[in-house]
Design a protein around this motif. Structure first.
Motif, PDB file in Angstrom:
ATOM      1  N   GLY A  31      20.216 -17.815 -28.526  1.00  0.00           N
ATOM      2  CA  GLY A  31      20.585 -16.413 -28.278  1.00  0.00           C
ATOM      3  C   GLY A  31      19.667 -15.504 -29.075  1.00  0.00           C
ATOM      4  O   GLY A  31      20.093 -14.482 -29.628  1.00  0.00           O
ATOM      5  N   THR A  33      17.385 -13.455 -28.226  1.00  0.00           N
ATOM      6  CA  THR A  33      17.036 -12.123 -27.710  1.00  0.00           C
ATOM      7  C   THR A  33      18.161 -11.110 -27.904  1.00  0.00           C
ATOM      8  O   THR A  33      18.020  -9.946 -27.527  1.00  0.00           O
ATOM      9  CB  THR A  33      16.696 -12.204 -26.209  1.00  0.00           C
ATOM     10  N   GLY A  34      19.284 -11.538 -28.473  1.00  0.00           N
ATOM     11  CA  GLY A  34      20.417 -10.628 -28.623  1.00  0.00           C
ATOM     12  C   GLY A  34      20.426  -9.908 -29.958  1.00  0.00           C
ATOM     13  O   GLY A  34      19.457  -9.970 -30.735  1.00  0.00           O
ATOM     14  N   VAL A  36      22.506 -10.384 -32.694  1.00  0.00           N
ATOM     15  CA  VAL A  36      22.512 -11.292 -33.853  1.00  0.00           C
ATOM     16  C   VAL A  36      21.183 -12.038 -33.922  1.00  0.00           C
ATOM     17  O   VAL A  36      20.660 -12.311 -35.015  1.00  0.00           O
ATOM     18  CB  VAL A  36      23.708 -12.276 -33.783  1.00  0.00           C
ATOM     19  N   ALA A  58      17.205 -17.967 -24.762  1.00  0.00           N
ATOM     20  CA  ALA A  58      17.749 -16.724 -24.209  1.00  0.00           C
ATOM     21  C   ALA A  58      18.421 -17.062 -22.891  1.00  0.00           C
ATOM     22  O   ALA A  58      18.257 -18.172 -22.364  1.00  0.00           O
ATOM     23  CB  ALA A  58      16.635 -15.714 -23.971  1.00  0.00           C
ATOM     24  N   ALA A  80      18.420 -20.147 -20.315  1.00  0.00           N
ATOM     25  CA  ALA A  80      19.592 -20.731 -19.666  1.00  0.00           C
ATOM     26  C   ALA A  80      19.444 -20.671 -18.144  1.00  0.00           C
ATOM     27  O   ALA A  80      19.842 -21.593 -17.436  1.00  0.00           O
ATOM     28  CB  ALA A  80      20.849 -19.981 -20.105  1.00  0.00           C
ATOM     29  N   ALA A 120      23.960 -17.860 -31.713  1.00  0.00           N
ATOM     30  CA  ALA A 120      24.144 -16.420 -31.445  1.00  0.00           C
ATOM     31  C   ALA A 120      24.208 -16.129 -29.946  1.00  0.00           C
ATOM     32  O   ALA A 120      23.890 -15.044 -29.501  1.00  0.00           O
ATOM     33  CB  ALA A 120      23.020 -15.613 -32.104  1.00  0.00           C
ATOM     34  N   ILE A 121      24.637 -17.146 -29.191  1.00  0.00           N
ATOM     35  CA  ILE A 121      24.892 -16.934 -27.757  1.00  0.00           C
ATOM     36  C   ILE A 121      26.231 -16.216 -27.648  1.00  0.00           C
ATOM     37  O   ILE A 121      27.123 -16.417 -28.470  1.00  0.00           O
ATOM     38  CB  ILE A 121      24.910 -18.296 -27.013  1.00  0.00           C
ATOM     39  N   VAL A 122      26.406 -15.397 -26.622  1.00  0.00           N
ATOM     40  CA  VAL A 122      27.682 -14.714 -26.441  1.00  0.00           C
ATOM     41  C   VAL A 122      28.537 -15.478 -25.427  1.00  0.00           C
ATOM     42  O   VAL A 122      28.029 -15.975 -24.422  1.00  0.00           O
ATOM     43  CB  VAL A 122      27.471 -13.233 -26.018  1.00  0.00           C
ATOM     44  N   GLY A 123      29.825 -15.591 -25.738  1.00  0.00           N
ATOM     45  CA  GLY A 123      30.784 -16.144 -24.788  1.00  0.00           C
ATOM     46  C   GLY A 123      30.896 -17.661 -24.812  1.00  0.00           C
ATOM     47  O   GLY A 123      30.261 -18.353 -25.614  1.00  0.00           O
ATOM     48  N   ALA A 125      29.649 -19.666 -22.985  1.00  0.00           N
ATOM     49  CA  ALA A 125      28.347 -20.305 -22.726  1.00  0.00           C
ATOM     50  C   ALA A 125      27.784 -20.945 -23.990  1.00  0.00           C
ATOM     51  O   ALA A 125      26.885 -21.784 -23.913  1.00  0.00           O
ATOM     52  CB  ALA A 125      27.362 -19.273 -22.182  1.00  0.00           C
ATOM     53  N   ALA A 143      27.662 -17.450 -35.047  1.00  0.00           N
ATOM     54  CA  ALA A 143      28.126 -16.100 -34.701  1.00  0.00           C
ATOM     55  C   ALA A 143      29.008 -16.153 -33.471  1.00  0.00           C
ATOM     56  O   ALA A 143      29.909 -15.332 -33.303  1.00  0.00           O
ATOM     57  CB  ALA A 143      26.927 -15.195 -34.432  1.00  0.00           C
ATOM     58  N   GLU A 146      33.383 -17.265 -29.729  1.00  0.00           N
ATOM     59  CA  GLU A 146      34.086 -17.825 -28.570  1.00  0.00           C
ATOM     60  C   GLU A 146      34.071 -19.353 -28.593  1.00  0.00           C
ATOM     61  O   GLU A 146      35.003 -19.990 -28.083  1.00  0.00           O
ATOM     62  CB  GLU A 146      33.484 -17.296 -27.265  1.00  0.00           C
ATOM     63  N   ASP A 170      29.812 -14.307 -38.479  1.00  0.00           N
ATOM     64  CA  ASP A 170      30.685 -13.156 -38.252  1.00  0.00           C
ATOM     65  C   ASP A 170      30.986 -12.551 -39.629  1.00  0.00           C
ATOM     66  O   ASP A 170      31.338 -13.276 -40.577  1.00  0.00           O
ATOM     67  CB  ASP A 170      31.971 -13.653 -37.569  1.00  0.00           C
ATOM     68  N   GLY A 225      25.891  -6.349 -29.390  1.00  0.00           N
ATOM     69  CA  GLY A 225      25.809  -6.593 -27.955  1.00  0.00           C
ATOM     70  C   GLY A 225      27.000  -5.967 -27.235  1.00  0.00           C
ATOM     71  O   GLY A 225      28.026  -5.663 -27.855  1.00  0.00           O
ATOM     72  N   VAL A 228      30.784  -7.849 -27.328  1.00  0.00           N
ATOM     73  CA  VAL A 228      31.529  -7.764 -28.590  1.00  0.00           C
ATOM     74  C   VAL A 228      31.871  -6.304 -28.914  1.00  0.00           C
ATOM     75  O   VAL A 228      32.900  -6.020 -29.550  1.00  0.00           O
ATOM     76  CB  VAL A 228      30.790  -8.484 -29.751  1.00  0.00           C
TER      77      VAL A 228
END
Ligand code: NAD
Ligand code: MG
Length: 411
Positions: A31, A33-34, A36, A58, A80, A120-123, A125, A143, A146, A170, A225, A228
């Motif tokens: 993650g 490119t986000g 975090v 990413a 991904a 630091a991927i979101v969700g 996933a 981070a 989820e 976090d 992001g 969040v």
């Protein structure tokens, strides 16, 4: 499924790839490119004597990922979205940086030889890549809350097997990590997570109901992001964080408290049986918890924001309003029931937040949708224990289908 890797390079030979005992620590960023990801790369690149990059990933932002990979001399980069593989190959051709895509590509990045993997991927996933990192023997700085909400028992078991703790990125959990006296855990009365209260802290219920994505994305203290940030506006983020803390610190729901603290200076508190209350303070700057993780178990200087308590002058606190922010109560209920309900709740929330950001659902509809999906699974008796990652992801998919159905019927 999702087989599309083209690493072609020996990970131990390529630049920025192998974890060494004495040189800079090798850090992979999932993650990258986000938000975090940005904070992590900032800390890494400002201390080249201490850190260098292993693998980066990413979702589909090839341009930014390729730029990061080249600038940091990463050993491996993965997207991904498999449709982006060719573009990534083109962008990195001639650089010697190996590439991958899809689930296999993310797993390869997570397993790339590293001293630490920043998740630091979101969700949801992030669940499989987190597990892949741990199973490959890489310590994880997490981070991606989820992953703990949906598969906390599995993630914590994998970390225990590895013998290296999950380091929380976090901010609240990093704060607690630093003041939680594990040797005296029986003397801990409670653990408090602070919440800024988000942009709607003082808003009337009717106004919150019809808040726009632009208003919800306008967080008073933190730049983060989109997902969040919306969760922070609904206080779902604090609910997810209570579940995250439950797993990280093995604390029961009764000992986990939430308090609204609009200045976001105190991030976490631990109360001991002798009446001592320890707090962790710092600026609202994610580079602080990232710097803590990367240097752990040592401390290292970082060019992060500092606070002046004299300038801040006042720290204030209030109880969260569960009526105006029902998502917090839903998350606490999911933790109380346990099993797969937090995972189901998370899936419904991810669908609801995406729909809200797409102007397909009013802000108030997020909580209604999450509640309706949770009710459906509870009524069907389908909240049973978390078995395996495959089972978690199957439940996640089922909950997303129900969420889509529910949304069609929501006003
Ligand atoms: P973001 O949206 O800025 O970045 C998300 C990253 O994940 C990007 O690199 C994106 O490419 C990648 N990604 C998105 N969907 C993906 C998918 N399906 N498969 C693989 N990769 C995917 O998010 P963020 O704000 O950096 O948050 C990341 C995580 O950290 C979240 O779980 C969030 O709750 C948590 N967190 C963020 C902050 C913050 O300040 N941003 C603070 C505390 C915790
Ligand atoms: Mg937080």
């Amino acid at each position: 499924m999702d087989q599309a890797t083209d690493s072609g390079a020996d990970p131990l030979q390529s630049a920025g790839s192998s974890a060494t005992e004495h040189g800079p620590k090798v850090i992979s960023v999932l993650g990258a490119t986000g938000s975090v990801g940005d904070s992590s790369l900032d800390i890494i690149s400002s201390s080249p004597d201490r850190y260098r990059v292993g693998a980066v990933t990413a979702n589909g932002n090839v341009e930014k990922l390729a730029q990061i990979a080249i600038e940091t001399k990463a050993g491996f980069a993965a997207v991904a979205d498999e449709q982006c593989l060719d573009a990534l190959k083109d962008a990195l051709s001639g650089t010697g940086i190996a590439v991958g895509a899809g689930e296999a590509g993310l797993a390869e990045a997570a397993a790339w030889p590293a001293d630490m993997v920043v998740g630091a991927i979101v969700g949801a996933a992030g669940i499989r890549p987190t597990m892949a990192a741990l199973e490959a023997g890489n310590q994880v700085a997490l981070a991606n809350k989820e992953a703990l909400v949906c598969a906390g028992d599995l993630v914590m078991d994998a970390a225990r097997r590895l013998g290296k703790p999950i380091l929380p990125v976090d901010s609240e959990h990093s704060a607690i990590f630093q003041i939680f006296d594990d040797a005296n855990r029986d003397e801990i009365e409670d653990v408090t997570i602070t919440a800024s209260g988000g942009p709607f802290r003082t808003w009337a219920q009717g106004d919150i109901e019809k808040a726009t994505p632009e208003q919800a994305l306008n967080h008073p203290n933190w730049s983060m992001g989109a997902k969040v940030t919306i969760d922070s506006a609904s206080l779902m983020n604090k609910g997810l964080e209570v579940i995250e803390a439950h797993h990280l610190y093995d604390m029961p729901l009764e000992k986990l408290k939430v308090i609204v603290h609009p200045q976001s200076i105190i991030h976490g508190l631990v109360t001991y049986s002798d009446g001592s209350m320890l707090a962790h303070l710092g600026a609202a700057d994610m580079r602080i918890p990232v710097a803590h993780c990367l240097a752990w178990p040592d401390r290292a200087p970082a060019n992060t924001r500092r606070i002046s308590l004299v300038e801040i002058a006042q720290l204030t606190f209030e109880a969260p309003d569960m009526a105006r922010f029902p998502c917090l109560g839903l998350a606490l209920e999911a933790l109380r029931v346990g099993g797969n309900l937090p995972n189901i709740m998370n899936a419904a929330n991810e669908v609801a937040v995406a729909a809200f950001l797409d102007h397909q659902l009013p802000f108030g509809g997020i909580a209604r949708m999450v509640e309706a999906v949770m009710d459906r699974f509870v009524q069907l008796g389908e909240v049973g224990p978390v078995g395996s990652v495959d089972a978690v992801l199957a439940t996640d998919a089922a909950a997303r289908c129900v969420a889509d159905e529910v949304r069609a019927n929501l006003v």
